[in-house]
Design a protein around this motif. Structure first.
Motif, PDB file in Angstrom:
ATOM      1  N   PRO A 230     -28.904 103.979  -6.895  1.00  0.00           N
ATOM      2  CA  PRO A 230     -29.479 103.494  -5.641  1.00  0.00           C
ATOM      3  C   PRO A 230     -28.709 104.062  -4.452  1.00  0.00           C
TER       4      PRO A 230
ATOM      5  N   THR B 191     -40.481 100.058  -5.148  1.00  0.00           N
ATOM      6  CA  THR B 191     -39.894  99.939  -3.825  1.00  0.00           C
ATOM      7  C   THR B 191     -40.162 101.177  -2.974  1.00  0.00           C
ATOM      8  N   PRO B 207     -36.472  99.864  -9.071  1.00  0.00           N
ATOM      9  CA  PRO B 207     -35.163  99.583  -9.659  1.00  0.00           C
ATOM     10  C   PRO B 207     -35.318  99.103 -11.104  1.00  0.00           C
ATOM     11  N   GLY B 211     -31.258  96.536 -10.985  1.00  0.00           N
ATOM     12  CA  GLY B 211     -31.007  97.267  -9.748  1.00  0.00           C
ATOM     13  C   GLY B 211     -29.868  98.268  -9.856  1.00  0.00           C
ATOM     14  N   MET B 214     -32.199 103.420 -10.246  1.00  0.00           N
ATOM     15  CA  MET B 214     -33.558 103.581  -9.757  1.00  0.00           C
ATOM     16  C   MET B 214     -34.251 104.548 -10.706  1.00  0.00           C
ATOM     17  N   GLN B 329     -32.585  91.022  -7.030  1.00  0.00           N
ATOM     18  CA  GLN B 329     -33.500  91.527  -8.056  1.00  0.00           C
ATOM     19  C   GLN B 329     -34.221  90.391  -8.776  1.00  0.00           C
ATOM     20  N   THR B 333     -36.959  89.551  -2.414  1.00  0.00           N
ATOM     21  CA  THR B 333     -36.560  90.668  -1.574  1.00  0.00           C
ATOM     22  C   THR B 333     -36.829  90.282  -0.137  1.00  0.00           C
ATOM     23  N   GLN B 349     -27.460  93.905  -7.994  1.00  0.00           N
ATOM     24  CA  GLN B 349     -28.649  93.064  -8.141  1.00  0.00           C
ATOM     25  C   GLN B 349     -28.938  92.270  -6.861  1.00  0.00           C
ATOM     26  N   VAL B 352     -30.108  95.170  -3.847  1.00  0.00           N
ATOM     27  CA  VAL B 352     -31.469  95.709  -3.861  1.00  0.00           C
ATOM     28  C   VAL B 352     -32.445  94.757  -3.186  1.00  0.00           C
TER      29      VAL B 352
END
Lengths: 260, 399
Positions: A230, B191, B207, B211, B214, B329, B333, B349, B352
Motif C-alpha cells: 500500500p 479502492t 486491499p 490491508g 494491495m 479494514q 472506511t 488494517q 487502509v
C-alpha cells in the motif's frame, strides 16, 4: 435438521507484513488459524444442536493441512468433518470456490448452512452468497441475531450499514454471520479427545461430479494481475517542543482549516 | 496458466515457501510443490534463486474457450437506495463510472430498484445516460432474490462490459449471486478502478490480507467485469442539472422467487453512531488510550470540533467502545476532512480505512509509530498531556 458449517483455514493476517524491498509478503512463522468469523458460524450451529434435534457437519476446501482446522471444529462440538481437496481446484477464485463447495454441499445434503461473513485473508464475503445461488436457496448475509428457528422458518436480524433488518426466511437457507451473533465456546477436554480420534471424510473432484472446465483456474473469471505494498503519504510536519508549544501549533492548524 | 516447480532445479531452499502469501507451496518428497491454494500471484517466480518455478499454460487454455466479449459495451452502476432515497455511494460510483465510460467512449447506465422517478432524475444529474428504473414498492425493502433476478436480467439484455455497486451490506450480499448466475468475475471491495493501458480490461485494485497488500484483479476473458467498490474512496464529481439522459421503466418479473421477507427495519439511533462515514471531523482512539475513560476525553474534544468518535480495532476488541465506531479494514472506511488519531499506532488494517482523509493528525508517544508515515501533522507526546490542554485552549478561545 442437518446443519453444515463452511470454514476456511487462513494465515493470521494481523501478523502478515510486507517486505518493502522485495514487495513480497513476509510470512515466516505466521500461524494458521480458523478464520475468526467462522468460529461464530460453528458456535451458531452447535448452539442450535443443543436446543433442537440436529447434526453439525463442518466442511472446508483446501490443502491437506486444513485438516487441523477441521479437528478444532470437532473439538468445539461439530459431529463430523469433511475435507474437500484436489489438485483440480488449484487457483480457484470466489466463483470457482463457491461452485466447487456447492457441489460438495449437494452431495452432503443440508437444511441450514452457516458461514463466517468473510475470510480475513481475502475479505471478499462473496463465497457464501454465491453458494446459495448455485444451490438455488435463499441466503441472509451479516446475521447478528437468530430470533427464532423451526424446521421450516427462521427469523434473523441482519446488519445493514445504517441499522438492521429483521428478516424471515424459509428453510433450506444459508446464513453468513458476524461477530455480534455470539461468543464462540472454547473446546472442551472431551471435545479435544474426540477431535484427536475423529475420522475426517475426504472428498475429491471425482466425488462431486462437476465439469472440470468450471473448476480451479479455468473456472475462475478473475485473475490476480499483480500485488504491491500500500502507498503511504510522504510529507509531514512534526510539532516539537513542550506540550504547551505542541498544543499551540495544533490549535493553529485546527483554526487554519476552520475546524474551530 | 498454472505455476509448476521444476523438480530437477529445486534445491529445497524453501525461499518460495516463505514468500507465498497463500500457503500454497509445500515440501513434497523433498522438493517444493505448488498445491491447490495457489492463486497465480507469481510472487514465487521472482524469489526462487534457481529459477525453478515456472508459469506454464493449462492444457485446455485455448482461444476457443474465450467467450465473445466484444458484444459487451457500456458501464453500469447499481444505485442502491434505503427507504426510497438513493445512497451517497451511488453518486460516488456514477462519478467513477462516468470517468471509465468516457475513457472507453461508451454510455453510463444506472439501475435503480424500489425508488421513485424523481430519484432516477437525480442519477441522470450525476452523470447517468440511461436509468433502468423499477419503481415497484415491493423492492423498497432489500431482498436478495428479486434484486438478483432483475439485475441479472438487465445485464443479460443490455450487456454492459463493467458493472459496479457499493461494497455495502446490500451490494456485498446480492452481487455475488448475480456474478454466480452469469459466470462473471466479481472483485470485492475495490479502492481504485482503472482501464488497462491500450485495452478495455478493467483493473480493479483492492486491499487483501487485512490491508497488508494491495492486489490488482482483472477478468481478461469474461464479461461483464463486476466489482463492488468501497464507499467513500471514489471522489464525487460535481452534479450537473444540464446533463440529460433517459429513464427506461421496467416491470418486476412475474415468475421471480422471493423466499425471504423483511419484517422490520431499524436505524441506529445512539448519538455517536451518527454514521462515521458521513462525519467531517473524526477524533479516533486506539490502544494508547489505555482505558475506556480515554474515550470520554476524546468525546469532549469531538463535540468541540463538531466531530464524532472513531476507534481502532484494538480499542474495540478491548471493549472500550462499540463496533460501529471501528475504522479500518474490518470496520468502516472513512474520508473526513480531518482525522485526529490519538494513541493509534497505525496497523495497516486501520490505515487502509482512513488514509484518504484530507488531513490526518496523529498524536502518539512512540515516534516510530507507523501512523506518522501517513500523518500530515504529528505530535510525539503523551495524549493525556496534549488533549486536555487542547480542550482547555479551545474553550478559552470561545470564552
Amino acid at each position: 435438521m442437518k446443519i453444515v458449517v463452511c470454514i476456511k483455514q487462513v494465515p493470521d493476517t494481523a501478523e502478515v507484513k510486507i517486505n518493502p524491498q522485495t514487495n513480497t509478503l513476509m510470512r515466516d512463522g505466521v500461524p494458521s488459524i480458523i478464520n475468526p468469523y467462522d468460529l461464530h458460524a460453528i458456535e451458531a450451529a452447535v448452539a442450535i444442536k443443543e436446543v433442537m434435534d440436529a447434526t453439525v457437519t463442518v466442511l472446508t476446501m483446501g490443502p491437506p493441512q486444513a485438516e487441523v482446522a477441521l479437528r478444532e471444529s470437532i473439538a468445539m462440538g461439530a459431529d463430523e468433518a469433511v475435507l474437500l481437496s484436489d489438485r483440480a481446484f488449484a487457483g480457484s477464485d470466489t466463483w470457482a470456490t463457491a461452485y466447487t463447495l456447492s457441489g460438495a454441499l449437494k452431495k452432503l445434503g443440508f437444511d441450514l448452512i452457516f458461514c463466517g461473513k468473510q475470510a480475513i485473508d481475502g475479505d471478499t464475503a462473496q463465497v457464501g452468497p454465491a453458494m446459495a445461488e448455485f444451490l438455488d436457496i435463499p441466503h441472509v448475509a451479516y446475521v447478528s441475531k437468530i430470533n427464532s428457528i423451526s424446521d421450516t422458518v427462521v427469523e434473523v436480524r441482519r446488519m445493514m450499514d445504517d441499522g438492521y433488518d429483521v428478516v424471515e426466511t424459509s428453510v433450506p437457507v444459508l446464513f453468513t454471520v458476524v461477530r455480534e451473533l455470539n461468543q464462540p465456546r472454547f473446546a472442551s477436554l472431551k471435545g479435544k479427545m474426540r477431535a484427536k480420534n475423529a475420522q475426517i471424510r475426504k472428498l475429491t473432484h471425482a466425488d462431486i461430479e462437476l465439469d472440470e472446465k468450471d473448476l480451479g483456474l479455468s473456472g475462475s473469471p478473475t485473475q490476480v494481475k499483480n500485488i504491491f505494498a500500500p502507498e503511504m503519504k510522504k510529507e509531514r510536519i512534526v510539532f516539537e517542543g513542550s506540550p504547551a508549544e505542541q498544543v499551540a501549533e495544533l490549535h493553529n492548524v485546527l483554526k487554519s482549516v476552520k475546524c474551530i | 496458466m498454472q505455476i509448476k516447480v521444476d523438480r530437477d532445479l529445486c534445491t529445497s531452499c524453501e525461499t518460495c515457501i516463505a514468500s507465498c502469501p497463500y500457503e500454497a507451496i509445500v515440501l513434497q518428497e523433498g522438493k517444493a510443490f505448488v498445491n491447490e491454494y495457489c492463486q497465480i500471484c507469481r510472487i514465487c517466480l521472482s524469489v526462487c534463486p534457481e529459477g525453478a518455478i515456472k508459469e506454464v499454460p493449462d492444457v485446455q487454455d485455448s482461444a476457443d474457450s474465450v467467450k465473445d466479449i466484444s458484444a459487451y459495451k457500456g458501464v453500469m452502476v447499481f444505485a442502491e437506495q434505503r427507504e426510497g432515497k438513493v445512497s451517497q455511494v451511488a453518486f460516488e460510483l456514477l462519478s467513477a463510472g462516468r470517468r471509465l465510460a468516457d475513457k472507453l467512449s461508451v454510455e453510463l447506465f444506472a439501475v435503480l430498484l424500489g425508488a421513485p422517478e424523481s430519484e432516477a432524475n437525480e442519477l441522470i444529474k450525476w452523470g447517468a445516460d440511461k436509468v433502468f428504473l423499477c419503481s415497484s414498492g415491493s423492492l423498497t425493502s432489500f431482498n436478495d432474490e428479486p434484486y438478483t433476478d432483475i439485475v441479472s436480467k438487465i445485464i443479460k439484455e443490455h450487456k454492459p462490459e463493467i458493472v459496479l455497486t457499493g461494497a455495502t451490506a446490500i451490494g456485498r450480499s446480492f452481487f455475488p449471486r448475480v456474478a454466480a448466475r452469469l459466470h462473471a468475475g466479481l472483485t470485492a471491495d475495490c479502492t481504485s478502478l482503472e482501464i488497462e493501458d491500450g485495452g478495455r480490461n478493467l483493473l480493479a485494485i483492492r486491499p487483501a490480507f487485512g490491508g497488508n497488500i494491495m492486489a490488482t484483479i482483472m477478468c481478461p476473458d469474461t464479461r461483464p467485469q463486476m466489482a463492488t467498490v468501497r464507499p467513500k474512496v471514489m471522489k464525487k464529481c460535481a452534479c450537473s442539472a444540464n446533463h440529460t439522459g433517459t429513464i427506461v421503466n421496467i416491470d418486476v418479473p412475474a415468475n421471480g422467487k422471493c423466499r425471504t421477507k423483511v419484517l422490520e427495519t431499524a436505524k441506529d439511533t445512539d448519538f455517536c453512531s451518527i454514521n462515521i462515514q458521513e462525519a467531517e471531523v473524526i477524533v479516533s482512539g486506539g490502544r494508547g488510550l489505555g482505558n475506556p475513560k480515554g474515550f470520554e476525553m476524546l468525546k469532549e474534544l469531538a463535540e468541540l470540533v463538531n466531530g464524532t468518535l472513531g476507534a481502532s480495532r484494538a480499542a474495540v476488541d478491548e471493549g472500550w467502545i462499540p463496533y460501529n465506531h471501528q475504522v479500518g479494514q474490518t470496520g468502516k472506511t472513512v474520508c473526513p476532512k480531518i482525522y485526529i488519531a490519538c494513541g493509534i499506532s497505525g496497523a495497516v488494517q486501520h490505515m487502509v480505512g482512513m488514509q484518504s482523509s484530507d488531513i490526518i493528525i496523529a498524536i502518539n508517544k512512540n515516534a516510530e509509530a507507523p501512523i506518522f508515515n501517513i500523518a500530515n501533522y504529528g505530535i510525539v507526546g503523551d495524549l493525556y498531556e496534549i488533549i486536555p490542554r487542547l480542550i482547555k485552549r479551545i474553550k478559552e478561545e470561545r470564552g
